[in-house]
Design a protein around this motif. Structure first.
Motif, short mmCIF file in Angstrom:
data_model
loop_
_atom_site.label_atom_id
_atom_site.label_comp_id
_atom_site.label_asym_id
_atom_site.label_seq_id
_atom_site.Cartn_x
_atom_site.Cartn_y
_atom_site.Cartn_z
N PHE A 91 0.82 -1.20 0.00
CA PHE A 91 0.00 0.00 0.00
C PHE A 91 0.87 1.26 0.00
N ILE A 92 1.90 1.28 0.81
CA ILE A 92 2.80 2.44 0.89
C ILE A 92 3.42 2.73 -0.47
N ILE A 93 3.85 1.68 -1.15
CA ILE A 93 4.52 1.84 -2.45
C ILE A 93 3.54 2.34 -3.50
N GLN A 94 2.38 1.69 -3.60
CA GLN A 94 1.47 2.05 -4.69
C GLN A 94 0.77 3.39 -4.43
N GLN A 95 0.59 3.77 -3.17
CA GLN A 95 -0.03 5.06 -2.86
C GLN A 95 1.01 6.17 -2.70
N LYS A 96 2.30 5.79 -2.66
CA LYS A 96 3.40 6.76 -2.52
C LYS A 96 3.18 7.66 -1.29
N LEU A 97 2.97 7.02 -0.17
CA LEU A 97 2.72 7.78 1.06
C LEU A 97 3.94 8.59 1.46
N SER A 98 3.69 9.79 1.95
CA SER A 98 4.76 10.65 2.44
C SER A 98 5.14 10.23 3.86
N LEU A 99 6.23 10.79 4.37
CA LEU A 99 6.65 10.47 5.74
C LEU A 99 5.59 10.90 6.73
N ARG A 100 4.96 12.04 6.48
CA ARG A 100 3.92 12.51 7.40
C ARG A 100 2.69 11.61 7.35
N GLU A 101 2.37 11.11 6.17
CA GLU A 101 1.24 10.19 6.05
C GLU A 101 1.55 8.86 6.74
N ILE A 102 2.82 8.45 6.69
CA ILE A 102 3.23 7.24 7.40
C ILE A 102 3.01 7.43 8.90
N GLU A 103 3.37 8.60 9.41
CA GLU A 103 3.18 8.87 10.83
C GLU A 103 1.69 8.87 11.20
N THR A 104 0.86 9.38 10.29
CA THR A 104 -0.59 9.34 10.51
C THR A 104 -1.08 7.90 10.58
N PHE A 105 -0.65 7.10 9.63
CA PHE A 105 -1.07 5.69 9.58
C PHE A 105 -0.61 4.96 10.84
N TYR A 106 0.63 5.17 11.23
CA TYR A 106 1.15 4.51 12.44
C TYR A 106 0.37 4.95 13.67
N ARG A 107 0.04 6.23 13.74
CA ARG A 107 -0.73 6.73 14.89
C ARG A 107 -2.09 6.04 14.98
N TYR A 108 -2.74 5.82 13.82
CA TYR A 108 -4.03 5.13 13.83
C TYR A 108 -3.88 3.66 14.21
N LEU A 109 -2.77 3.05 13.81
CA LEU A 109 -2.49 1.69 14.26
C LEU A 109 -2.39 1.64 15.78
N CYS A 110 -1.70 2.62 16.34
CA CYS A 110 -1.53 2.67 17.80
C CYS A 110 -2.89 2.86 18.49
N VAL A 111 -3.72 3.72 17.92
CA VAL A 111 -5.05 3.96 18.49
C VAL A 111 -5.86 2.67 18.48
N ALA A 112 -5.86 1.97 17.34
CA ALA A 112 -6.63 0.73 17.22
C ALA A 112 -6.14 -0.31 18.23
N ASN A 113 -4.83 -0.42 18.39
CA ASN A 113 -4.28 -1.41 19.31
C ASN A 113 -4.53 -1.03 20.77
N HIS A 114 -4.61 0.28 21.03
CA HIS A 114 -4.86 0.74 22.40
C HIS A 114 -6.33 0.52 22.78
N ILE A 115 -7.23 0.90 21.88
CA ILE A 115 -8.66 0.75 22.16
C ILE A 115 -9.05 -0.73 22.18
N SER A 116 -8.45 -1.51 21.28
CA SER A 116 -8.75 -2.94 21.20
C SER A 116 -7.44 -3.72 21.29
N PRO A 117 -7.00 -4.07 22.51
CA PRO A 117 -5.70 -4.74 22.69
C PRO A 117 -5.54 -6.02 21.89
N ASN A 118 -6.65 -6.60 21.46
CA ASN A 118 -6.56 -7.84 20.67
C ASN A 118 -6.63 -7.56 19.17
N PHE A 119 -6.42 -6.30 18.79
CA PHE A 119 -6.57 -5.93 17.39
C PHE A 119 -5.67 -6.78 16.49
N PHE A 120 -4.45 -7.06 16.95
CA PHE A 120 -3.50 -7.83 16.14
C PHE A 120 -3.51 -9.32 16.48
#
Length: 447
Positions: free
Chosen positions: A298-327
């Motif tokens: 997804f990162i390659i085909q969408q050509k995500l910027s570094l800031r967009e990567i940080e946004t995506f990572y932040r949402y991953l953290c939110v999902a894992n925090h709200i739902s500890p069994n997310f992964f």
């Protein structure tokens, strides 16, 4: 983390220290490269690079180094004041500072302001021919009885402004003679178009002074848009910028941290975020993990910027925090849909909403996740995991435009076997929707 305090010694995952060293050598050379532009698209790490460059150059104590966040200043609509205020901050508290302030104030308070009020706001920006043309227009429009007074007033204001401008430039030259000045103007591409263009023109016409250099940290494509916004689409924005910019270089989105194996800096940035943080399990950034393979694609085909990567990572953290069994899901297919749902939540909420309403096209969905076609199976193994999601919807759902993905009987058998491996044996297309809904609920802080 305070990026203003960062150095290349602390963090240089994209191997940009050598770029900074070369830029510094240019600023110290007897080559007219000011204004110099550090170019790059949104989110490519320009600001962090700028602060690291400043901190590296500060070690030499050879220049006054001034950082200006143009975006924070554009509400004041006074680029000249913005620059001068930062220059004053680096001056020692002695008579030289007071002398500079006295010379600078008239240029701001009287000369430039009165010209604007006189109706020739762009006077200092224009060539002589343009100024004459402006005079002609004003003369043609003015009533005969006021022509003489108008012209005389404008000429007086212009002469006074030129005098004050020259005094300001001489004061700047005196400071720079003792210690050269480099001003770094960041976030210019985020400013209102008028402010961005005004800043460029102020730099060119007011600060063309020996020993004073400017480094603009910006996206030149956005600057072109600002130029066209101010002067119209008919203006050649590139030629306009060529009048102001002496040298530019672009920060590459490629990282060379592994010799002869360059990869997108965004991929490396994502891995670094996961490994340095504690919110997302480390294995999610490993090359062999299913989630990372999907994220990498997804990162390659969408050509995500570094800031967009940080946004995506932040949402991953939110999902894992709200739902500890997310992964923690034994079914690989569920993980596919969780990660993809999170991607849509971050970067294409309209598509997510259409899917939830059962109104999406399979073309929209497949293009978002980077699937252009369904590859033939090789020894019963899937080539790209994200293709499985497309096949699932093609087989079991009523997505629009499914005819693009035609599967023969042999391929159908193989894909069905894979579906049973990735999901439980009772899988239907509704399972994919359930996961999308559940992930959306988590990220929306719902029940």
């Amino acid at each position: 983390m305070d990026i203003t305090a960062l150095t290349f010694n602390e963090r240089d995952e994209f191997k940009r220290k050598s770029i900074a060293e070369k830029a510094i050598s240019l600023l110290q050379a007897e080559i007219d490269i000011s204004p110099m532009v550090i170019d790059g698209s949104w989110g490519t790490g320009k600001s962090e690079f700028c602060h690291k460059l400043i901190n590296l150059m500060n070690e030499q104590e050879s220049h006054h180094l001034i950082y200006i966040d143009a975006f924070k200043a554009d509400h004041a609509n006074e680029p000249l004041m913005t620059v001068l205020a930062e220059v004053i901050k680096v001056l020692p508290e002695d008579e030289s500072k007071q002398s500079f302030v006295k010379k600078a104030l008239p240029a701001v308070r009287y000369g430039l302001k009165t010209i604007a009020k006189a109706g020739v706001s762009h006077l200092l920006r224009q060539d002589a021919a343009d100024v004459v043309d402006d005079f002609d227009k004003q003369i043609q429009q003015a009533a005969d009885k006021t022509i003489d007074a108008t012209v005389e007033s404008i000429l007086k204001d212009h002469v006074e402004a030129e005098k004050n401008l020259k005094a300001l430039q001489e004061a700047m030259a005196e400071i720079a003679a003792e210690k050269p000045i480099v001003l770094f103007v960041d976030e210019l591409d985020r400013c209102r178009p008028n402010f961005a263009v005004d800043m460029l023109e102020i730099i060119k016409h007011t600060f063309d002074v020996n020993g004073v250099q400017f480094v603009l940290v910006t996206n030149t494509q956005q600057l072109k848009a600002s130029v066209n916004h101010c002067y119209g689409a008919a203006v050649d924005a590139q030629r306009y910028l060529d009048k102001f910019i002496k040298f530019r270089f672009e920060l590459s989105p490629i990282s060379e941290s592994i010799p002869k194996q360059p990869q997108l800096a965004a991929l490396e940035h994502f891995q670094q975020l996961v490994k340095s943080g504690k919110q997302v399990p480390d294995e999610r950034a490993e090359d062999e993990s299913l989630e990372y393979l999907v994220i990498k694609s997804f990162i390659i085909q969408q050509k995500l910027s570094l800031r967009e990567i940080e946004t995506f990572y932040r949402y991953l953290c939110v999902a894992n925090h709200i739902s500890p069994n997310f992964f923690n899901d034994d079914l690989k297919g569920n993980q596919l849909f969780k990660i993809t749902s999170l991607m849509m939540f971050c970067f294409n909420p309209n598509l997510l909403d259409k899917i939830r309403r059962r109104e999406a096209s399979i073309i929209e969905f497949s293009e978002f996740i980077g699937v252009r076609k369904i590859d033939p199976l090789f020894d019963g193994k899937i080539l790209k995991s994200e293709q499985l999601m497309v096949v699932l919807f093609v087989l079991y759902d009523s997505f629009h435009d499914k005819e693009k993905f035609v599967l023969n009987e042999e391929s159908l058998k193989g894909w069905n076997e894979l579906i049973n491996q990735y999901f439980d044996s009772s899988i239907s297309y509704l399972e994919g929707y359930k996961i999308i809904e559940a992930t959306t609920e988590i990220l929306s802080l719902g029940k």
